[in-house]
Scaffold this active site. Structure first.
Site, mmCIF file in Angstrom:
data_model
loop_
_atom_site.group_PDB
_atom_site.id
_atom_site.type_symbol
_atom_site.label_atom_id
_atom_site.label_comp_id
_atom_site.label_asym_id
_atom_site.label_seq_id
_atom_site.Cartn_x
_atom_site.Cartn_y
_atom_site.Cartn_z
ATOM 1 N N ASP A 1 -5.166 1.420 32.522
ATOM 2 C CA ASP A 1 -5.623 1.895 30.988
ATOM 3 C C ASP A 1 -6.800 2.441 29.911
ATOM 4 O OD1 ASP A 1 -3.076 1.812 28.982
ATOM 5 O OD2 ASP A 1 -4.061 -0.015 27.843
ATOM 6 N N CYS B 1 3.800 5.524 22.732
ATOM 7 C CA CYS B 1 2.832 4.003 22.983
ATOM 8 C C CYS B 1 2.864 3.191 22.033
ATOM 9 C CB CYS B 1 1.217 4.725 24.278
ATOM 10 S SG CYS B 1 0.164 3.787 24.140
ATOM 11 N N TYR C 1 4.013 -0.712 22.301
ATOM 12 C CA TYR C 1 3.530 -2.156 22.789
ATOM 13 C C TYR C 1 3.390 -2.937 21.449
ATOM 14 C CZ TYR C 1 0.615 -0.527 26.671
ATOM 15 O OH TYR C 1 -0.117 0.313 27.881
ATOM 16 N N TYR D 1 -1.793 -6.750 19.963
ATOM 17 C CA TYR D 1 -0.750 -5.633 20.176
ATOM 18 C C TYR D 1 0.012 -5.996 18.971
ATOM 19 C CZ TYR D 1 -2.869 -2.726 23.826
ATOM 20 O OH TYR D 1 -3.575 -1.687 24.111
ATOM 21 N N GLU E 1 5.792 5.975 29.727
ATOM 22 C CA GLU E 1 5.260 3.923 29.573
ATOM 23 C C GLU E 1 5.832 3.410 30.556
ATOM 24 O OE1 GLU E 1 3.120 2.460 27.698
ATOM 25 O OE2 GLU E 1 2.600 4.030 26.987
#
EC number: 3.5.99.2
Length: 224
Positions: A44, A135, A139, A165, A207
């Site tokens: 990541d 994304c 998230y 997040y 994802e």
């Protein structure tokens, strides 16, 4: 229904599958093996470097100062908030700064970032937004859902990830992209919207591939 809302509706089965993936659920209940999370954080970190490049490209493609400013803020948040979290976790996991900078991309990471960069470089500002939005948006959704699990955000290891997040600051990043998408998409033809939908759903699926890659600590299926 706004265009972004219609994309959200179509992506729900994909996003639900992502939330229910054992990697994500393992963060929520604290059972995820540290080796899997370490693999994820390394990949990541690489992903975020290219994600930052996409926001830099958004600044270049922006048609007005407000759009340029928004992408500049997104770039700053990626480089100085998300990546700081990754560096902090790397330190806790015993990963040196030199090791972080020397990481090789896994096949899924390479496929995902290459797809987004290709879409963004060859396409319009809207294409870029459609590529990066899943994304950030998914998230935030995952963070909020995990925060709703009693004790999850207080977990001594995974709690900080969940809190970032699920934060209002991260929601603001997603909201900026959603608002830009809806504003820029006004007056588009059905064909143009269908193209954006394909991009949005493709990165949503990627994802899930990323979660699966991390859970299985998979660099490549074939190493010959």
């Amino acid at each position: 229904m706004s265009f972004a809302a219609s994309l959200y509706e179509k992506a729900q089965p994909i996003w639900e599958a992502g939330y229910n993936h054992p990697f994500v659920q393992g963060i929520g209940d604290g059972s995820l093996e540290k080796s899997k999370f370490q693999f994820f954080m390394k990949q990541d970190y690489l992903y975020l470097i290219d994600y930052a490049r996409l926001f830099a490209l958004g600044t270049l493609k922006g048609n007005d100062l407000q759009t340029m400013s928004t992408f500049s803020k997104l770039l700053h948040a990626t480089l100085n908030v998300e990546m700081d979290l990754h560096r902090a976790y790397a330190k806790r996991l015993g990963i040196s700064a030199e090791e972080l900078e020397a990481i090789e991309p896994a096949a899924t990471t390479l496929a995902y970032t290459s797809y987004m960069l290709n879409v963004a470089q060859r396409g319009s500002l809207l294409d870029l937004i459609a590529a990066v939005l899943p994304c950030t948006w998914s998230y935030y959704e995952i963070g909020v859902k995990l925060k709703g699990i009693p004790g999850a955000s207080d977990h001594p290891f995974y709690g900080e990830w969940i809190k970032l997040y699920a934060s209002d600051e991260f929601k603001e990043l997603a909201d900026w992209l959603i608002q830009m998408l809806d504003e820029e998409a006004k007056g588009l033809s059905s064909k143009e919207k269908a193209k954006l939908e394909t991009i949005f759903l493709t990165t949503s699926r990627l994802e899930n591939e990323f979660w699966d890659m991390a859970y299985n600590e998979r660099m490549w299926n074939y190493n010959g």
